[in-house]
Each structure stands twice: as structure tokens, then as C-alpha cells.
Design a protein around this motif. Structure first.
Motif, short mmCIF file in Angstrom:
data_model
loop_
_atom_site.label_atom_id
_atom_site.label_comp_id
_atom_site.label_asym_id
_atom_site.label_seq_id
_atom_site.Cartn_x
_atom_site.Cartn_y
_atom_site.Cartn_z
N SER A 1033 36.88 54.06 22.26
CA SER A 1033 35.45 54.30 21.74
C SER A 1033 34.62 53.06 22.19
N CYS A 1034 33.71 53.12 22.63
CA CYS A 1034 32.80 51.90 22.56
C CYS A 1034 31.25 52.25 21.85
N ASP A 1035 30.63 51.27 21.45
CA ASP A 1035 29.27 51.49 20.98
C ASP A 1035 28.47 50.03 21.24
N ILE A 1036 27.17 50.44 21.60
CA ILE A 1036 26.19 49.54 21.98
C ILE A 1036 25.46 48.87 20.91
N SER A 1037 25.11 47.70 21.03
CA SER A 1037 24.43 47.18 20.00
C SER A 1037 22.90 47.55 20.05
N PRO A 1038 22.08 47.70 19.01
CA PRO A 1038 20.81 48.28 19.28
C PRO A 1038 19.90 47.29 20.00
N ASP A 1039 20.30 46.03 20.02
CA ASP A 1039 19.70 44.76 21.17
C ASP A 1039 19.93 44.75 22.52
N LYS A 1042 25.18 43.52 23.72
CA LYS A 1042 26.53 43.48 23.27
C LYS A 1042 26.99 45.12 23.14
N TYR A 1043 28.28 45.08 23.26
CA TYR A 1043 28.96 46.23 22.99
C TYR A 1043 30.20 46.06 22.42
N SER A 1044 30.85 47.12 21.58
CA SER A 1044 32.25 46.98 21.10
C SER A 1044 33.19 47.94 21.85
N SER A 1045 34.36 47.42 21.79
CA SER A 1045 35.51 48.50 22.39
C SER A 1045 36.62 48.59 21.24
N THR A 1046 37.17 49.82 21.34
CA THR A 1046 38.46 49.91 20.07
C THR A 1046 39.53 50.62 21.00
N SER A 1047 40.50 50.38 20.65
CA SER A 1047 41.83 50.76 21.35
C SER A 1047 42.99 51.36 20.54
N ALA A 1048 43.95 51.79 21.23
CA ALA A 1048 44.96 52.45 20.77
C ALA A 1048 46.05 51.04 20.69
N ASP A 1049 45.70 50.05 21.04
CA ASP A 1049 46.58 48.57 20.90
C ASP A 1049 46.27 48.04 19.43
N LYS A 1050 45.63 48.86 18.77
CA LYS A 1050 45.22 48.06 17.42
C LYS A 1050 44.29 47.26 17.01
N THR A 1051 43.42 46.86 18.31
CA THR A 1051 42.60 45.88 18.30
C THR A 1051 40.99 46.60 18.39
N ALA A 1052 40.21 45.59 18.21
CA ALA A 1052 38.73 46.24 18.51
C ALA A 1052 38.17 44.65 18.96
N PHE A 1057 27.35 41.63 27.47
CA PHE A 1057 27.41 42.27 28.87
C PHE A 1057 27.17 41.09 30.05
N GLU A 1058 27.01 39.96 29.44
CA GLU A 1058 26.77 38.55 30.60
C GLU A 1058 28.13 38.15 30.65
N LEU A 1059 29.09 38.57 29.89
CA LEU A 1059 30.66 37.46 30.00
C LEU A 1059 31.64 38.45 30.27
N LEU A 1060 32.58 38.37 31.01
CA LEU A 1060 33.71 39.17 31.19
C LEU A 1060 34.98 38.92 30.33
N SER A 1061 34.90 37.81 29.40
CA SER A 1061 35.86 37.91 28.28
C SER A 1061 35.15 38.03 27.14
N SER A 1079 25.58 47.65 13.15
CA SER A 1079 24.48 48.08 12.36
C SER A 1079 23.13 47.90 13.24
N VAL A 1080 21.90 48.47 12.40
CA VAL A 1080 20.96 48.73 13.29
C VAL A 1080 19.92 47.19 13.75
N ASP A 1081 20.43 46.10 12.87
CA ASP A 1081 19.90 44.73 13.12
C ASP A 1081 21.12 44.04 13.89
N SER A 1082 21.96 44.68 14.60
CA SER A 1082 22.91 44.15 15.28
C SER A 1082 23.94 42.98 14.82
N THR A 1083 23.75 42.83 13.59
CA THR A 1083 24.36 41.61 12.80
C THR A 1083 25.84 42.16 12.26
N LEU A 1084 26.05 43.35 12.15
CA LEU A 1084 27.46 43.90 11.67
C LEU A 1084 28.02 44.73 12.53
#
Length: 1245
Positions: A1033-1039, A1042-1052, A1057-1061, A1079-1084
Motif C-alpha cells: 500500500s501507499c498513502d500520500i500526505s495531505p500536503d 510525501k508518501y508512505s509505502s508498506t511492504s510484505a518485507d515487514k517494513t514501512a 517526492f523530491e528524493l529517491l532515498s 494524519s490530516v496535518d501530515s505530522t503523523l
């Protein structure tokens, strides 16, 4: 080694060397500590099997008695029963000490007995070696097999002390009961009390909760749980039942255990099966033993005791209990020998003696004297208990009223706390006292209270409460039968939930009842009160679809109904049960036609003859009886079975009536009604015969047994035709066949006689009669045994009774569940179709029989929808687009429940446009079609993918349609201009995608990458190599930074969007990280995994702020027990909703993830349980379509439920929920959308 044992081993040495395979035998002996590893290697080095056996026997001959016993037990365990029998005569008598301290009491013994609850020795103890040795010898005769050893004698003769002393021996425990000893003090019990005893025992045996996280809800379930625990977790252990009064109690423990019991009535074991041995204990001690007890109490030599001691022993009649009571008094007052002797001789308590259940005259005197000599503070405790005067009639009614008055004076009903003194007593017995005092109003006020139900179930579980509703139903019905029925229905539908942890919110459960229900009215009132304090509740608004599907409910019995059946013409129903009666009533109205006191013990089964003239019954009393079905006259009595008779069934042809019966004696018998004796006895089963059925043409008889087999017999010759080993279908590599017990519960023939259905454990099998091949297998998904099953006489339906008070209908051709039938308040024992299949009946422990109309049940069961669903929230509307199981696209109005059927198509995914103008759907052939909702016509279509279309979505202006497929490509189709772009770069299937601003799209794949595309040019703008495994899964921060990614490798991971690492790699999850949400304020950022764990992280530094664990841990709180499938924060970022086994709302105010120390604050979770898996949660939809709390102040939540993954697809429910926020308060409204999802929807959101 004893000479006798050695000679026996030498005598049979040749036979042992010829037949024994040493490998597994040595494993047992090593585990018993009588054989070393080096000795095992020495045996293994011999070249042939016979030489290895010879070396093992030579080694045993050089050892002691315990090696002989260990070898004997190993032979038994490994199936060499014939060889073990040869050695049985040489078994040595065990010494009680064996070099250990007195009586073989070591630290090992003390630990085992303490853990098992075995009482310690009395302060003053006199050995009775002869009796102890006799008990040990009888236990030894069980030879590790299930059986019963009974110590019986009069009250006070020391049975309990002897039972405890028999296992207080190190060598004896190690050799025969290495699995431990478990002591249960039984006493005089009713069913409720016995259930609590069984619950406590199961809890003690399963302290790490490996087998179940909830208490059994009734005696049958507890018996089943106990059997599993003793077999799997505590093999080779001994169960001691102390002070058994009633035979029916032993049936709850009759589950293939080794049992030692103490009782005053040696006939109590007549009701159970298996080997039985008896050790009688004489009523009195020998004079010398009695004097020894007195000498130990007063610390004198026997020779120095005064003359009164001999007279006291005589007056006490040798009772160890009475002698000990007098001895304890003399220890404190050593100069009162004459006084106590005179008190015993006076015999002043005749009336009390007459009413006493004890058998000794001296006992009452001794106890009375003891009370008089108590210290004043101790005497006060006794006086509090003994509030009645001597020799007076007990004023029972007034006494119970006084107790209730005392309770009302000192306690507030709904404020009882487990910390309060006497709290547990009132939770267990308050209803009992009210019922005994005939306080109808108070009892109804108690039992019809959600507060009481909540408090009691959280503290002691639902089982006792359910029992009280059954026990006091006659009083509860007097006030208001409808209200009583409301609460009984509520418990029947939710009792299985109330026994779980974490406890569900009972107000929320109540809000799911019909609005006319008293349960709902109470829940609504409480919700209004609590919502002002910040609680959230959801409420269905279109519950008119909830219907009671049972056509008729009758209560013909005063105890559990074990069996019920239709007459051949379908006009009558016969039933039988624990009250020993046979009842016959009209199937249409429930009008009673016959009531017969049929047997001397529980009646287990009944059956109509094919011509409806006769009814057969069979019972625990070992008898089979034939009755005239019209007059109730007894026609025949057959008593050739030697154990309880479990089943009976007539042939289907009335021209040649035969009756088949099956018994715990392992035999099937055929009876011709014109003969006084059994026509045939069929041998072959090695354990109890549970069920039997004639084939439709009467040529074959099928039988099911606890030996794990289904056997087919030729009726004409009574010979076994074939045997199917059902047990083999449960074997796995980790569990040897001999360690698994599979009880085949019942069977049912198909109408054509070509197939037979069989129930065993939690599965139902369908076999071909001619080939014995397995045609179908249904896994019910429940943890306990399927109780009963029956084939419909005219179609492919089967009805199955399950432990959770539930009955299910299954399609045996497709192996799909068709319907659920809930309504019973307790365990369902029997299910059976009517002869024409138009209805079926169910009988239960709750004393009721319910009739259900087959078509009505199937029709009213939720519409079967496939997993392809989309939802749009627009203003105050909720619209659901779904595909049903007959390939129709449905548009469902969540507010009204109205369904519009749009078109038929082979759909793999579907979606709605934001303003509900169009819908689109993709197919397995790669085609995509657009339908205009206004006129219900296909507007556009295109075949662009090479494989099945998995995801499809309109852009916000509805002009462009984006789709992904198993071909790893993403198609961007401007369907109005018919222009399209393919986004091709992923190496594996695209898991999902999300639209970004400025014509950008984010996609993630099974190849572990995340890509950002320009959907106009089709070019990759960013290519992130995110994980070593699938990106789930992925989620995009409201601002949008940033985005988050989760995986079957047990990590998130958190990315810019500006960096490849990655900015932060979030480690700590122990399962696949299934979902994440900003979170809606992009802090959590919240993340959830497949173990039920939720973590909240600080986005700026990657710090873990809070952990919600699947079990309670120091830094967290209990959350989901299975997959966490979705997460979402509220618009103010102060509340988190999670979806999984139940829906949860967690507040920052409770958990403090904005800086407060979460460990210091108690964590409260609002739990909304559907017993299903939830796939999509809340505010995300509002964000997705651009709604906010300022626009109409609407928050929306969609729950899509799917059960735990099964081998085959099945239908499950979903519900659409939305709640509205006003300035004054927050209220909740649930809108029930359609009904079902089909298939494994866990994989996709």
C-alpha cells in the motif's frame, strides 16, 4: 528388577525380538529417563532389526522395575498391545518411596500437585498404605488408556485424602502420569455450577490460551474443549474428580481421559463408558489408627493416652473426619477428654442428624462442639453464615428476600466492582436469590438490563447469564414475554461475541437490534447519554430487512433437546432430550399430541417408522424402545446393548421395517419389529458408534464412529461392505495419526443414494459411494466440532449445526454457504429437513425446537455480491455499485436500500464517476466499458488490456478513465476523445494506483517499486525502488510533499517526492505491513500489519510514538487479532479508525500520541465488532472526493467485510456506515447497503 518381571521378560524374549521395532520404543524410554542416549546408540549399531531388539531387551534386563514399566507403556503407546499383554502379568509392584523422602514426595511431586490443584496433606496425617497401594494398582490397570477408578465410601472416611496420597509419589507420577495431575472439587452441582467448574478447569489447562481466547459457553462446548486440551496439551495426565454426587456430572468428563474419582455412590460410573475399577474404603478406621490420630494431635504416645481416648474412638465410629475434629479440639484444650466424650455420648442433635446428608451420627456432634470452641473472631465468621437457629424449619422465601434487601442496602447494582468485597458472589447468585424469593419485578429489572449484561459478561463471561435466562424463563415470561424474547434473541445472536476479549461495546451491539426491541430502546437511551461525553456510536437506519427467519418456536421439554425428527408425512415432529421424555407435536402449530416418560435416563435419539405407526427411542439407560406413535403405548423394549445407545433409524420402506441402533459398546444392531431379539449384530468399529442411517433404497446402512471411520454395511447379510477412514483427511506432517482423535459425528445420504455426507471435527465431507472418493470438502471455519448435518431430500442443500449456536445452509455442489440461521440461545444438537425439503428443524440445549422455511431462509439471506464494489458519498447520499453472483451490476442507494439492476456482465472491477453520471467496469478479457446511468446504456467500450482488469477509476472531471491489469500495464483513456496512453514499466502486476495533482499518478507493484507518472505524456517522472518484496500500500500526505509505502518485507517507509532515498525506514513490525495513513496535518503516520499491530510514527523524525499490540503489552493496548486492513485519521488528527477483525476508534485524548506519555494513561478503545474483516475505512472517502468537515459536516465510513481466508470462496456481509457531526453533539447512523461480498477480499482494498 523383580524376579517375576525378569522371568516374564525372559519367557517372552523371542516374541519381542521377532516383532518389536526399537526406534520409537526407545524414544519413549529416553523421555521416561530409563534409557540413556549412549545405550540407544549401542542398540542402533546392531545390523538387523531383530538384533537391535535383542540388544534393547538385554539392556532392559540389566535395569530396574521402572525400565520394565516404561518398556511396557511404550509397547502400548506404539500399538504393540498383544506384546504388552504378554508382559502384563510380570508388572512389578511399585515401592512408594524408592529412596526418595517419605512417600516419594520430591520437589517434582510438590510442583506437579500444586500446579494441578491437589490438596496438601492434613496437618495430622496417618498413612493407610494398603489402600493407597490398592488405588495405585487400579490406576496402573488403566495401562495408559481412558478409564475410571472409583474410590467410594461413606462421608468422612478419608476418600479425598487417599486420592491425593495415591499420586503423592515421584516414581508413580513419572511412570504413569508424566502429563500431570488435575484436581477438580465437584460436590453437589446444578448445570450452571458444573459449567463454571469446567470453565475454570479449561482455563487452568490452557493458561497460555493456545486453543481458545474465550471460555466455553455451555457444557457440551466445555466437554469438547476439555477433550482437546487433555488429548493435545496434557496427554498421559490424570484427572481427579473429588466428591461426585450425580451420574450426569460424569458425562461432562467422559472424553477419553484417565480419571480417578471419589464418591459415596459407586454406581455413578454406570452412565459412562470405558474400563472401570473400584476401590472401597471402609466406613471406620481401625482402633489403633484412630488412636494414632489422637496421639499425633495431642503430641503424646499412644500408650500414654487416657482411657477416654478409647471411648472417644468408639463413639466416633472410626470416622477419620470426626476423630480429627475431636483431636483438633483436644490439642487446644488437652484437659477436656472427659468433657468431649460426654458431649459425644449425649447425642443432643437428632433432628439435625435426620436432615443431614452425612451418614454418621457422631459427625454432627463433633462439628457442633468444634464451633463452640472457636476463637471469638473466628466464631463471628461462622455466625454470619449460620444465621438460623437449631431444629427449626428454614424460612427460605424470607431468607432470600432478606439477602436481597441486604444487597440493596449496601451495594449499587451497576456500580459493583471486582475490587469490592463479595462482588463475585452477587454476580453469580443475585438472580438466583431473586428467583428463589419470587421477586418477579426485581428479577426482570435485573435480567432485562444492558448494564447488568455488560457487567456480568465482562467479569464471568456469557455462559452463566445464558444459563440463567433458560433457568428462570418461566418467571421472566410472566412479566412480559416479548421483552424476554427480545433479550433472549439478543443473547443468542451476540453471546459468542460477548465471550471474547477485547469486550465489544454492548451499547453498540444493542443499537443493531430492531427499533421495536427493548434492547434497542435501552441502547439508544444510553448512547444519547454517552455521546455528549465524546463517545461514538453507529446505528442502522434501515433495519427493516432484519427478520426472524424461524417459522415456529416450540419449547416442549424442560431440559436440553437432543434430537427431533419429522414424521414421514411431515405433519408431526417427535423430540427427546435430557428430561427423559418423548414428545410428539404438530409441525404446523406446535400443538402437543403426546408426552411420554420414555426412559430412566436421558433420551438421545428418536425416529419415526416409514409408515408413521411407530416411534423408536434410545437412551443412556442402554435400552431401545418402540412406541405406538398415536396412543403412546409401549410396543417393544430391547436391552441387548451394554452401553448407552446413541442413535436409531428405521428403514425407508414400510413393507419390511427394520430398526438400526448404534451404541457406545461399539456395536450396530438390526432389529425386526416382529422379533423379540436382535436380528443381527455388526462388529467392526473400535469405538463408540455415534450415528447410523439407511440408504434411500435400504440396501446399505452407514455408520459413524469415534474411531474416525465411516462404514457401509450390507443390510441383507449384515457384512461390512467398505470403510472410509475420515481421520486421514485431518493428518498433517506435524501430528502423527495415533495422537489425533477424530470423532465422526453423523452422516446423511443424498436423495439418489450415490453420495454420502459426513461431519467430523470442523469439516463436512462428501464421498462417492461407489469409489469412496472425496467429492467435496467444506471447512466451516469454526474451532469446535460440527454437531450435526443433514442432506436435503430434493436438492443440493445441506444444513449444518455449529457450536456457536448457529445453523448454516450450504450448497454441496458449489461448496458455498447459502445462509446463516441464528436464534437459538445455546448449543444446537440436531438439524433435520422435512421429507419434502420445504422446511427444516433445529433442536437445542436452550430447550427449544425451531422450524425454518428453506426458501424463506435462502431468500432472506443477504444477496450474494462479489468483491467488485465502489462507493460514492455525495452530499447526504451514499451510492454503492456492486456485482452480484449472477453477473448483474447493481446500484444500491445506501439511504433507502433501493436497488437498480443495470446490466449483466463478466465483471472483474467497477467504479462510479464522482457525480454519478457514469459507471465503468472492467472484465477478465481485458475489456473496459462505460455505462451512462441516466438511460442505462453502454456508452463506450474498449479492449486495451491483455489480461484481467484489476482496478479502474475516473478522474475528478470524469473525462478520463484509468485502469490497471494483470498484464502489468496502466491504461489512461480519455474516453470522450478516445485517446489513450499506456504506462508500461512495472515488471510485475500493479498492486494499485492513486491520482495526484497536476495530471500525475502514483502506482505501486508486486515488483517492489513505486513510480510517479505523467498521465498526459505517459512518461515516468520518478522511479522509486522501495522494497525487497511486494509494495502492499501507499498513502500520500495531505500536503502532497510525501508518501508512505508498506511492504510484505515487514517494513514501512516515508518518502519525499523530491528524493529517491527514503526519509525514514520504519522497522519493528513482525508481520507484513498491510496499510498506512497520514494524519490530516501530515505530522503523523499510522501503520498496521498482519499480526494485528498498529504503530503511530512521527513523520518528521521517524520516531515511534505509540504501539497498539494484538495482545496487552507494557507500552501498548490490545488491538486486532488478525490483519489490519486499513487505517484513517479524523480531520482534526485526534482520532484514528482502524479496520480488521472489528472496527476501532482510538483517540489522542486517551492515548496521548501528541506528546503525553502513553504508558501513564489508561487506553480505551471503542470497538464495533462484526466478526468480519474490514477493508476500507473512514474519512479517506471524504478526502478522496474533496469533502471536509466544513462542507455539510459529513464524515463517511465504508466497511467491507470478508471472513478469514478460506480454501474456497464464501459470501460475507458488508455494511455502509456514515455519521453526522452537529454543533450540539455527535450522533451515528448506519446505512445498510447491499449484503454480501464473495471470495477472498483480503488481498485487495
Amino acid at each position: 528388577m523383580d524376579t517375576k518381571a525378569r522371568n516374564c521378560l525372559l519367557q517372552h524374549r523371542e516374541a519381542l525380538e521377532r516383532d518389536v521395532k526399537t526406534s520409537y520404543i526407545m524414544d519413549h524410554m529416553i523421555s521416561d529417563g530409563v534409557l540413556t542416549v549412549s545405550e540407544e546408540e549401542k542398540v542402533k549399531n546392531e545390523p538387523t532389526q531383530r538384533q537391535r531388539a535383542a540388544m534393547l531387551i538385554k539392556t532392559i534386563l540389566e535395569k530396574d522395575n521402572y525400565s520394565y514399566i516404561s518398556f511396557y507403556n511404550a509397547l502400548l503407546h506404539e500399538g504393540y498391545k498383544d506384546l504388552a499383554y504378554l508382559l502384563h502379568g510380570g508388572i512389578p509392584v511399585l515401592s512408594s518411596s524408592n529412596g526418595k523422602d517419605s512417600g516419594g514426595i520430591t520437589s517434582y511431586v510438590r510442583t506437579v500437585l500444586c500446579e494441578g490443584g491437589v490438596p496438601q496433606r492434613p496437618v495430622v496425617f496417618v498413612t493407610r498404605k494398603k489402600l493407597v497401594k490398592a488405588i495405585q494398582q487400579k490406576l496402573f490397570k488403566l495401562s495408559g488408556e481412558p478409564g475410571w477408578v472409583t474410590i467410594y465410601g461413606m462421608a468422612g472416611c478419608g476418600k479425598s485424602v487417599l486420592a491425593a496420597e495415591a499420586v503423592r509419589d515421584h516414581s508413580f507420577l513419572e511412570a504413569f502420569f508424566p502429563g500431570g495431575v488435575h484436581w477438580v472439587s465437584v460436590g453437589k452441582q446444578d448445570k450452571s455450577g458444573l459449567l463454571m467448574k469446567l470453565q475454570n478447569l479449561c482455563t487452568r489447562l490452557d493458561q497460555d490460551e493456545n486453543f481458545s481466547q474465550r471460555l466455553p459457553l455451555n457444557i457440551e462446548e466445555a466437554k469438547d474443549r476439555l477433550r482437546i486440551l487433555m488429548l493435545r496439551k496434557h496427554p498421559r495426565s490424570l484427572l481427579i474428580l473429588d466428591d461426585v454426587w450425580d451420574p450426569w456430572v460424569l458425562k461432562a468428563f467422559d472424553n477419553q481421559c484417565q480419571i480417578l474419582l471419589t464418591t459415596r455412590d459407586k454406581s455413578v460410573t454406570d452412565s459412562v463408558m470405558g474400563p472401570k475399577y473400584v476401590v472401597p474404603v471402609e466406613s471406620g478406621l481401625e482402633k489403633e489408627k484412630g488412636l494414632e490420630i489422637l496421639s499425633l494431635f495431642v503430641n503424646m504416645k499412644k500408650a500414654d493416652l487416657p482411657e477416654q481416648a478409647h471411648s472417644i474412638i468408639k463413639e466416633c465410629k472410626g470416622s477419620p473426619l470426626v476423630v480429627s475434629l475431636i483431636g483438633a479440639l483436644l490439642r487446644d484444650f488437652p484437659n477436656r477428654w472427659e468433657y468431649y466424650l460426654r458431649q459425644l455420648q449425649n447425642k443432643q442433635f437428632k433432628k439435625i442428624r435426620k436432615s443431614s446428608s452425612y451418614d454418621y451420627e457422631a459427625l454432627d456432634e463433633a462439628m457442633s462442639i468444634s464451633v463452640e470452641m472457636l476463637r471469638e473472631d473466628i466464631k463471628d465468621y461462622y455466625t454470619d453464615l449460620s444465621i438460623l437457629q437449631k431444629d427449626v424449619k428454614v424460612p427460605t422465601k424470607d431468607l432470600h428476600k432478606k439477602l436481597i434487601a441486604q444487597f440493596q442496602r449496601h451495594f449499587r447494582l451497576h456500580c459493583l466492582s471486582p475490587d469490592q468485597e463479595d462482588c463475585m458472589y452477587w454476580y453469580n447468585f443475585l438472580a438466583y436469590h431473586m428467583a428463589s424469593a419470587k421477586m418477579h419485578k426485581e428479577l426482570c429489572g435485573l435480567m432485562f438490563s444492558l448494564d447488568w449484561i455488560k457487567a456480568k459478561t465482562e467479569l464471568v463471561g456469557p455462559a452463566h447469564l445464558i444459563h440463567e435466562f433458560v433457568e428462570y424463563r418461566h418467571m421472566l415470561d410472566e412479566k412480559d414475554g416479548t421483552v424476554c424474547e427480545n433479550f433472549q434473541e439478543f443473547l443468542s445472536l451476540n453471546g459468542h461475541l460477548l465471550g471474547r476479549q477485547p469486550f465489544p461495546n454492548i451499547v453498540q451491539l444493542g443499537l443493531c437490534e430492531l427499533e421495536t426491541s427493548e434492547v434497542y430502546q435501552q441502547a439508544k437511551l444510553k448512547a444519547k447519554q454517552e455521546v455528549d461525553n465524546g463517545m461514538l456510536y453507529v446505528e442502522w437506519i434501515n433495519k427493516e430487512n432484519i427478520k426472524n427467519l424461524s417459522r415456529l418456536v416450540v419449547r416442549p421439554h424442560t431440559d436440553a433437546v437432543y434430537h427431533a425428527c419429522f414424521s414421514e408425512d411431515g405433519q408431526r415432529i417427535a423430540s427427546c432430550g435430557a428430561d427423559k421424555n418423548l414428545q410428539v407435536f404438530k409441525a404446523e402449530t406446535g400443538e402437543k399430541l403426546l408426552e411420554i416418560k420414555a426412559h430412566e435416563d436421558e433420551v438421545l435419539c428418536c425416529a419415526f417408522s416409514a409408515d408413521d405407526r411407530f416411534i423408536a427411542t434410545c437412551s443412556v439407560d442402554k435400552k431401545v424402545k418402540i412406541w405406538n406413535s398415536t396412543s403412546g403405548e409401549l410396543v417393544h423394549t430391547y436391552d441387548e446393548h451394554s452401553e448407552q445407545v446413541n442413535c436409531c433409524h428405521f428403514t425407508n420402506n414400510s413393507n419390511h421395517l427394520l430398526l438400526a441402533t448404534g451404541s457406545d459398546d461399539c456395536f450396530l444392531k438390526l432389529w425386526a419389529l416382529n422379533q423379540k431379539e436382535c436380528r443381527n449384530t455388526m462388529f467392526g468399529h473400535t469405538n463408540s458408534v455415534n450415528h447410523c442411517r439407511f440408504s434411500p433404497d435400504d440396501k446399505l446402512l452407514a455408520s459413524c464412529s469415534a474411531d474416525g471411520t465411516l462404514k457401509l454395511w450390507d443390510v441383507k447379510s449384515a457384512n461390512e461392505r467398505k470403510s472410509i477412514n475420515v481421520k486421514q483427511f485431518f493428518l498433517n506432517s506435524e501430528e502423527p495419526q495415533e495422537d489425533m482423535e477424530v470423532i465422526v459425528k453423523c452422516c446423511s445420504w443424498s436423495a439418489d443414494g450415490a453420495r454420502i455426507m459426513v461431519a467430523a471435527k470442523n469439516k463436512v465431507f462428501l464421498f462417492d459411494i461407489h469409489t469412496s472418493g472425496l467429492l467435496a470438502e467444506i471447512h466451516t471455519g469454526h474451532h469446535s466440532t460440527v454437531q450435526y448435518c443433514d442432506f436435503s431430500p430434493h436438492n443440493h442443500l445441506a444444513v449444518v449445526a455449529l457450536p456457536q449456536y448457529c445453523v448454516e445452509l450450504w450448497n454441496m455442489d458449489s461448496c458455498l454457504k447459502v445462509a446463516d440461521c441464528r436464534g437459538h440461545l445455546s448449543w444446537v444438537h440436531c438439524v433435520m429437513f422435512s421429507p419434502d425439503g420445504s422446511s427444516f428443524l433445529t433442536s437445542s440445549d436452550d430447550q427449544t425446537i425451531r422450524l425454518w422455511e428453506t426458501k424463506k431462509v435462502c431468500k432472506n439471506s443477504a444477496i450474494a455480491l462479489k468483491q467488485e464494489i465502489d462507493v460514492v458519498f455525495q452530499e447526504n447520499e451514499v451510492m454503492v455499485l456492486a456485482v452480484d453472483d449472477i453477473k448483474r451490476l447493481q446500484l444500491i442507494n445506501g439511504n433507502t436500500g433501493q436497488i437498480d439492476y443495470l446490466t449483466e456482465a463478466q465483471v472483474s472491477c467497477c467504479c462510479l464517476s464522482p457525480h454519478l453520471q457514469y459507471l465503468a467496469f472492467g472484465g477478465e478479457d481485458g475489456a473496459i466499458q462505460i455505462l451512462e446511468l441516466l438511460n442505462n446504456r453502454i456508452f463506450q467500450s474498449r479492449i486495451g488490456h491483455k489480461n484481467t482488469v484489476r482496478h479502474i477509476q475516473f478522474t475528478a472531471d470524469a473525462k478520463t478513465l484509468i485502469s490497471s491489469s494483470d498484464d502489468s500495464a496502466i491504461q489512461v483513456w480519455n474516453w470522450q476523445s478516445e485517446e489513450y496512453v499506456f504506462l508500461q514499466a512495472h515488471q510485475e502486476t500493479v498492486k494499485d494506483f492513486r491520482l495526484l495533482k497536476n495530471s500525475r499518478l502514483l502506482s505501486w507493484s508486486f515488483d517492489g517499486t513505486v513510480k510517479v507518472w505523467n498521465i498526459i505524456t505517459g512518461r515516468i517522472e520518478k522511479d522509486f525502488v522501495c522494497h525487497r518484496d511486494t509494495v502492499l500500500s501507499c498513502d500520500i500526505s495531505p500536503d502532497a510533499t510525501k508518501y508512505s509505502s508498506t511492504s510484505a518485507d515487514k517494513t514501512a517507509k516515508i518518502w519525499s517526492f523530491e528524493l529517491l532515498s527514503p526519509l525514514h525506514e520504519l522497522r519493528g513490525h513482525k508481520g507484513c505491513v498491510r496499510c498506512s495513513a497520514f494524519s490530516v496535518d501530515s505530522t503523523l503516520l499510522a501503520t498496521g500489519d498482519d499480526n494485528g499491530e498498529i504503530r503511530i510514527w512521527n513523520v518528521s523524525n521517524g520516531e515511534l510514538l505509540h504501539l497498539f499490540a494484538p495482545i496487552s503489552v507494557e507500552e501498548g493496548a490490545a488491538t486486532h487479532g488478525g490483519w489490519v486492513t486499513d487505517l484513517c485519521f479524523s480531520p482534526d488528527s485526534k482520532m484514528l479508525v482502524s479496520a480488521g477483525g472489528y472496527l476501532k476508534f482510538v483517540s489522542d485524548a486517551w492515548c496521548g500520541w501528541h506528546g503525553e506519555d502513553p504508558v501513564r494513561k489508561r487506553i480505551h478503545l471503542f470497538i464495533f465488532s462484526f466478526s468480519t474483516y474490514l477493508l476500507r475505512t473512514a474519512w479517506q472517502f471524504c478526502r478522496y472526493w474533496g469533502y471536509s468537515s466544513e462542507q455539510n459536516k459529513v464524515l463517511a465510513l465504508l466497511q467491507l467485510g470478508a471472513r478469514e481466508r478460506q480454501k474456497k470462496s464464501q459470501s460475507v456481509k458488508f455494511i455502509v456506515i456514515s455519521w453526522y457531526v452537529s454543533e450540539e453533539r455527535r450522533r451515528a447512523t448506519v446505512l445498510e447497503g447491499a449484503a454480501c461480498l464473495e471470495g477472498d477480499t483480503r488481498v485487495q482494498t
